[in-house]
Write a protein that holds these residues in place. Structure first.
Motif, PDB file in Angstrom:
ATOM      1  N   ALA A  88       0.838  -1.198   0.000  1.00 33.49           N
ATOM      2  CA  ALA A  88       0.000   0.000   0.000  1.00 33.49           C
ATOM      3  C   ALA A  88       0.871   1.246   0.000  1.00 33.49           C
ATOM      4  O   ALA A  88       2.017   1.229   0.472  1.00 33.49           O
ATOM      5  N   LYS A  89       0.337   2.327  -0.508  1.00 24.93           N
ATOM      6  CA  LYS A  89       1.065   3.595  -0.524  1.00 24.93           C
ATOM      7  C   LYS A  89       1.421   4.029   0.892  1.00 24.93           C
ATOM      8  O   LYS A  89       2.508   4.543   1.149  1.00 24.93           O
ATOM      9  N   GLU A  90       0.473   3.780   1.831  1.00 24.48           N
ATOM     10  CA  GLU A  90       0.694   4.173   3.219  1.00 24.48           C
ATOM     11  C   GLU A  90       1.822   3.392   3.879  1.00 24.48           C
ATOM     12  O   GLU A  90       2.294   3.765   4.952  1.00 24.48           O
ATOM     13  N   SER A  91       2.256   2.296   3.271  1.00 22.86           N
ATOM     14  CA  SER A  91       3.305   1.451   3.847  1.00 22.86           C
ATOM     15  C   SER A  91       4.704   1.800   3.338  1.00 22.86           C
ATOM     16  O   SER A  91       5.652   1.051   3.581  1.00 22.86           O
ATOM     17  N   GLU A  92       4.825   2.917   2.631  1.00 20.63           N
ATOM     18  CA  GLU A  92       6.116   3.262   2.025  1.00 20.63           C
ATOM     19  C   GLU A  92       7.235   3.337   3.070  1.00 20.63           C
ATOM     20  O   GLU A  92       8.308   2.763   2.893  1.00 20.63           O
ATOM     21  N   GLU A  93       6.983   4.055   4.164  1.00 14.54           N
ATOM     22  CA  GLU A  93       8.007   4.167   5.206  1.00 14.54           C
ATOM     23  C   GLU A  93       8.251   2.817   5.850  1.00 14.54           C
ATOM     24  O   GLU A  93       9.401   2.469   6.173  1.00 14.54           O
ATOM     25  N   ALA A  94       7.191   2.026   6.037  1.00 16.42           N
ATOM     26  CA  ALA A  94       7.341   0.701   6.632  1.00 16.42           C
ATOM     27  C   ALA A  94       8.200  -0.198   5.753  1.00 16.42           C
ATOM     28  O   ALA A  94       8.998  -1.003   6.264  1.00 16.42           O
ATOM     29  N   ARG A  95       8.050  -0.072   4.434  1.00 19.24           N
ATOM     30  CA  ARG A  95       8.885  -0.868   3.530  1.00 19.24           C
ATOM     31  C   ARG A  95      10.356  -0.494   3.689  1.00 19.24           C
ATOM     32  O   ARG A  95      11.237  -1.362   3.706  1.00 19.24           O
ATOM     33  N   GLU A  96      10.612   0.807   3.789  1.00 19.40           N
ATOM     34  CA  GLU A  96      11.992   1.269   3.927  1.00 19.40           C
ATOM     35  C   GLU A  96      12.608   0.782   5.236  1.00 19.40           C
ATOM     36  O   GLU A  96      13.748   0.304   5.263  1.00 19.40           O
ATOM     37  N   VAL A  97      11.839   0.892   6.327  1.00 25.70           N
ATOM     38  CA  VAL A  97      12.356   0.465   7.635  1.00 25.70           C
ATOM     39  C   VAL A  97      12.520  -1.048   7.678  1.00 25.70           C
ATOM     40  O   VAL A  97      13.509  -1.566   8.207  1.00 25.70           O
ATOM     41  N   THR A  98      11.556  -1.769   7.088  1.00 23.35           N
ATOM     42  CA  THR A  98      11.643  -3.232   7.051  1.00 23.35           C
ATOM     43  C   THR A  98      12.896  -3.685   6.310  1.00 23.35           C
ATOM     44  O   THR A  98      13.605  -4.593   6.753  1.00 23.35           O
ATOM     45  N   ALA A  99      13.164  -3.046   5.170  1.00 17.79           N
ATOM     46  CA  ALA A  99      14.370  -3.392   4.406  1.00 17.79           C
ATOM     47  C   ALA A  99      15.629  -3.070   5.198  1.00 17.79           C
ATOM     48  O   ALA A  99      16.585  -3.851   5.204  1.00 17.79           O
ATOM     49  N   SER A 100      15.632  -1.928   5.879  1.00 22.29           N
ATOM     50  CA  SER A 100      16.821  -1.552   6.665  1.00 22.29           C
ATOM     51  C   SER A 100      17.012  -2.492   7.852  1.00 22.29           C
ATOM     52  O   SER A 100      18.145  -2.827   8.212  1.00 22.29           O
ATOM     53  N   LEU A 101      15.902  -2.936   8.463  1.00 24.39           N
ATOM     54  CA  LEU A 101      16.006  -3.883   9.585  1.00 24.39           C
ATOM     55  C   LEU A 101      16.609  -5.211   9.141  1.00 24.39           C
ATOM     56  O   LEU A 101      17.313  -5.870   9.913  1.00 24.39           O
ATOM     57  N   SER A 102      16.330  -5.607   7.894  1.00 28.29           N
ATOM     58  CA  SER A 102      16.874  -6.882   7.401  1.00 28.29           C
ATOM     59  C   SER A 102      18.388  -6.854   7.297  1.00 28.29           C
ATOM     60  O   SER A 102      19.025  -7.900   7.163  1.00 28.29           O
ATOM     61  N   ARG A 103      18.965  -5.646   7.376  1.00 32.71           N
ATOM     62  CA  ARG A 103      20.424  -5.521   7.312  1.00 32.71           C
ATOM     63  C   ARG A 103      21.054  -5.466   8.709  1.00 32.71           C
ATOM     64  O   ARG A 103      22.262  -5.352   8.845  1.00 32.71           O
ATOM     65  N   GLU A 104      20.205  -5.536   9.747  1.00 29.56           N
ATOM     66  CA  GLU A 104      20.689  -5.532  11.126  1.00 29.56           C
ATOM     67  C   GLU A 104      21.248  -6.907  11.504  1.00 29.56           C
ATOM     68  O   GLU A 104      20.907  -7.920  10.894  1.00 29.56           O
ATOM     69  N   LYS A 105      22.059  -6.933  12.548  1.00 30.97           N
ATOM     70  CA  LYS A 105      22.610  -8.201  13.033  1.00 30.97           C
ATOM     71  C   LYS A 105      21.479  -9.095  13.538  1.00 30.97           C
ATOM     72  O   LYS A 105      20.570  -8.632  14.222  1.00 30.97           O
ATOM     73  N   PRO A 106      21.519 -10.392  13.211  1.00 25.34           N
ATOM     74  CA  PRO A 106      20.449 -11.316  13.596  1.00 25.34           C
ATOM     75  C   PRO A 106      20.152 -11.309  15.096  1.00 25.34           C
ATOM     76  O   PRO A 106      18.994 -11.343  15.497  1.00 25.34           O
TER      77      PRO A 106
END
Length: 356
Positions: A203-221
């Motif tokens: 959804a358009k409203e999830s744009e920031e959530a997509r960005e944060v979700t992608a950045s979280l995937s780069r965090e240490k497990p």
């Protein structure tokens, strides 16, 4: 764009052999006429229209509102043109269940007839399934994926998911020629009678959530697992449609390790990664909202939007020109099809009943 979603009741059984053989012949002839008259791209546009597709299934003779109309109509078209695909410039890959997993290899087999690298089509096939199964978690698990494409690389997708709770199937239609972004409002018309709370990361409203979700995937497990374990002790708000109970932080740690090593640059790359499924996306979305305060959309993307409008003027008056053109294309295709007179008459009757 995704051009439509249709909800259909689940029906058991399968099309009898005598019916399917006739569906195959008629689907073949209709495809030949449409491609000859309008080109293979027009066939893609028609298949991506949920109402035209439904009418097509009716003309072929299958139950008009059963979930089986999706799998059987796609199967009949695939079987009908399998030996003339190179001449038509139109190919069909995939299908129901285990057959859907053969889509990549079936696309590869057409490489000698294509003007583009088949790997591009394979990647497209995979991401459309990932979007409707993982990025849009609406309660329907995909079990059918049909990828239709041309020599030049134009494509359409018809796929279907099943909800074991309400015993309905939901059909998703995609048309490739207007896709600009697979993970940001890829649909233009979604129609059904029911809405359910859904994790909607496209959804358009999830744009920031997509960005944060992608950045979280780069965090240490270990950081992500620690946050997940902390979340599991929280009392989640009742409105939250994301279930935390079925997420096991220790089991999902292996996937987090893969995403950390891969360092996906954006949400689409994350979504396309092997092994990244609904639970991984759900877990990262949970952390995104409850730890970082970034909320994704929880709205079911279904909205009342129809190919030809409504008889009472809602959501808008019937587009008579488009409606008549759709009917005329099917009528022309049936009348020119090289099948028996009785089969043509029955097809015309079914089309008339659908239009009425």
């Amino acid at each position: 764009m995704r051009t439509g979603i249709a909800n259909l009741p689940l029906h058991g059984g399968k099309a009898p052999r005598w019916l399917f053989s006739r569906m195959t012949k008629l689907a073949r002839e209709i495809a030949i006429v449409i491609v000859t008259e309008f080109g293979p791209e027009e066939m893609l546009r028609k298949l991506s229209d949920p109402f035209w597709f439904q009418a097509f299934g009716c003309v072929l003779g299958f139950d008009w509102h059963s979930s089986g109309v999706t799998t059987t109509t796609c199967g009949a078209l695939k079987e009908g043109i399998k030996d003339i695909g190179p001449d038509l410039g139109l190919f069909v890959a995939g299908g129901k269940g285990a057959t859907s997993r053969k889509t990549p290899s079936e696309i590869e087999k057409t490489e000698g007839f294509l003007a583009i690298d088949p790997k591009i089509l394979i990647s497209t096939s995979k991401i459309t399934a990932k979007v409707d199964n993982n990025a849009l978690q609406d309660g329907y698990q995909l079990y059918h994926h049909c990828f239709i494409f041309t020599k030049e690389g134009s494509w359409a997708v018809v796929q279907q998911g099943m909800n074991e709770v309400n015993l309905y199937a939901r059909r998703y239609h995609w048309l490739g020629e207007k896709v600009n972004d697979f993970v940001n409002e890829p649909h233009s018309a979604i129609c059904c009678d029911k809405k359910n709370p859904s994790l909607n990361l496209v959804a358009k409203e999830s744009e920031e959530a997509r960005e944060v979700t992608a950045s979280l995937s780069r965090e240490k497990p270990e950081t992500l697992v620690k946050e997940l374990k902390r979340i599991k002790t929280l009392e989640l708000p009742a409105r939250h449609s994301v279930k935390v109970g079925d997420i096991n932080p220790d089991r999902i740690e292996k996937i987090f390790l893969k995403t950390y090593e891969r360092q996906p640059e954006d949400f689409k790359t994350l979504l396309a990664m092997p092994g990244v499924g609904p639970k991984t996306i759900r877990a990262l979305s949970l952390i995104s909202e409850l730890v970082y305060g970034v909320k994704p959309s929880f709205k079911d993307p279904v909205r009342y939007s129809f190919a030809h409008g409504g008889k009472d003027g809602h959501p808008y008056p019937v587009d008579r020109t488009t409606y008549d053109k759709s009917i005329e294309i099917l009528r022309t295709a049936v009348s020119h099809a090289k099948v028996g007179r009785e089969e043509k008459l029955q097809a015309f009757r079914r089309l008339g009943n659908y239009g009425g």
